[in-house]
Design an enzyme around this catalytic site. Structure first.
Site, PDB file in Angstrom:
ATOM      1  N   HIS A 176       0.791  -1.177  -0.063  1.00  0.00           N
ATOM      2  CA  HIS A 176       0.047   0.037  -0.167  1.00  0.00           C
ATOM      3  C   HIS A 176       0.872   1.201  -0.037  1.00  0.00           C
ATOM      4  CE1 HIS A 176       0.444  -0.179   4.565  1.00  0.00           C
ATOM      5  NE2 HIS A 176       0.404   1.074   4.172  1.00  0.00           N
ATOM      6  N   ASP A 216       0.403  -7.578   1.638  1.00  0.00           N
ATOM      7  CA  ASP A 216       0.576  -6.312   1.716  1.00  0.00           C
ATOM      8  C   ASP A 216       2.332  -5.957   1.761  1.00  0.00           C
ATOM      9  OD1 ASP A 216       0.219  -3.505   1.849  1.00  0.00           O
ATOM     10  OD2 ASP A 216       0.204  -3.384   4.050  1.00  0.00           O
ATOM     11  N   SER A 256       4.721   2.845   7.967  1.00  0.00           N
ATOM     12  CA  SER A 256       4.346   1.598   7.166  1.00  0.00           C
ATOM     13  C   SER A 256       5.598   1.154   6.360  1.00  0.00           C
ATOM     14  CB  SER A 256       3.120   1.976   6.059  1.00  0.00           C
ATOM     15  OG  SER A 256       2.065   1.806   6.802  1.00  0.00           O
TER      16      SER A 256
END
Length: 395
Positions: free
Chosen positions: A131, A161, A237
């Protein structure tokens, strides 16, 4: 006219029904951060520390911190701008100069900032989240020594992911890999990344491993993650979750956010990530099994027939209806046909399309699935050998 979007607007937020909280999965930091920002180490940082100050956390941050990078992305987002006639019905806009009428597509540049971890210095491979780089047309990687390097996405895997970015640069640091199967609940957990963007690059937060093997569902994907209370914020992230020995144990990926919710973050275990990263380098994607069928359950069927399935003359017998399929797909090769109703898979009763999809996702290429089908008045079985999704369907 294209415009920038700040991290507050570019943040990807997914609603989770648990306790009214949300899961934030965000590779977006402060999009206004200057590319010239680079930390300068203080001269006194190299002085000899006392044993009381030179803790395992300090040593771990020094060992892994240099390998944690910033990843800035630019993507083009296309949006349909409503026609003014839709907003003000009845007004004769077409009669006004400059108003041609009709909807139009508007493009704008969306910028985001996330983190990544250099796990192969010789080849310039960086692990990050899918993402963080999804849809990116341009990638810039910010190294801790102040260099800014163009990056290229080698592969992405939305199901886990994970993504791999490659850079061409010399003298790169590398994060030492750990063994996430040895993680113990309660041991120190150190998160390193770029919360809120490059201005806070290389931030270190500390907590503990709160739990293991947490099953988290976001959209259509289910993840098995490490839970930690080390602070993880938008921009973290793709960054590193490190143990007290200075070993990479996970890739930070998500957090719970909501009123009254604190200290619930998640990371992808590095043992889960390793084979995925390798496959992404080699193929650019991860081969996933598929049946090759299009299915519809009783809920969807009721909606399509205005609440009355008798309108289309189909009795699902509590199962899932196959309304279409690819020719030469695994199911077709096994003798499954459109119009069949799946009642059981491997002896387990199925009643929703989600159950069928999840059972396929939990399988591997080459696994066999025994489908119990209703065909007319007969009940039959067909054994399907799952194959990898063809390249044309992966794109």
């Amino acid at each position: 006219m294209m415009r920038k979007t700040t991290w507050k607007k570019a943040l990807n937020i997914f609603v989770c029904g648990m306790l009214g909280a949300t899961i934030l999965i965000a590779g977006c930091g402060d999009s206004k951060t200057s590319a010239a920002v680079a930390e300068k180490p203080a001269a006194k940082q190299e002085q000899q520390l006392s044993p009381a100050r030179n803790t395992p956390i300090v040593q771990a941050a020094k060992r892994v911190g240099p390998s944690v990078v910033g990843i800035a992305t630019k993507a083009i987002k296309r949006e349909v701008v409503p026609d003014l006639a839709d907003l003000f019905p009845g007004f004769p806009f077409s009669n006004l100069p400059g108003f041609g009428g009709g909807r139009r597509v508007q493009e704008r540049v969306v910028e985001g900032v996330g983190s990544g971890v250099i796990y192969d210095a010789k080849k310039g491979y960086i692990a990050t989240n899918n993402h963080v780089v999804a849809g990116a047309k341009e990638i810039t990687v910010y190294l801790t020594d102040g260099r800014n390097v163009k990056g290229k996405v080698l592969g992405t895997d939305p199901a886990t992911d994970l993504a791999v970015v490659k850079i061409d640069a010399k003298n790169l640091p590398e994060a030492p890999m750990g063994d996430s199967d040895t993680i113990q609940v309660g041991e120190p957990a150190i998160a390193i990344g770029n919360p809120l963007g490059m201005e806070l690059r290389g931030s270190v937060t500390v907590g503990i491993v709160s739990a293991l093997n947490r099953q988290i569902t976001v959209g259509d994907n289910k993840y098995t993650l490490i839970q930690t209370d080390a602070a993880i914020n938008p921009g973290n992230s793709g960054g590193a979750l490190v143990n007290a020995d200075g070993e990479l144990m996970g890739i930070n990926s998500a957090k719970y956010a909501g009123n009254g919710v604190e200290g619930i973050g998640f990371a992808i275990p590095i043992n889960t990530a390793k084979p995925i990263l390798q496959t992404l380098v080699e193929k650019g994607f991860v081969a996933r099994p598929y049946l090759g069928i299009s299915i519809i359950d009783s809920e969807a069927l009721a909606k399509s027939s205005n609440g009355n399935k008798d309108n289309v003359g189909i009795d699902l017998h509590g199962g899932v209806y196959i309304n279409n399929m690819y020719r030469e797909c695994p199911a077709y090769k096994a003798g499954v046909r459109p119009g069949d109703i799946i009642i059981k898979i491997n002896g387990k009763k199925v009643t929703t399309s989600k159950e069928v999809s999840q059972m396929v996702k939990d399988s591997k290429v080459g696994d066999s699935m025994v489908l119990t089908l209703r065909r007319g008045d007969a009940e039959i079985e067909r054994t399907v050998v799952l194959e990898a999704i063809p390249d044309e369907l992966n794109k």
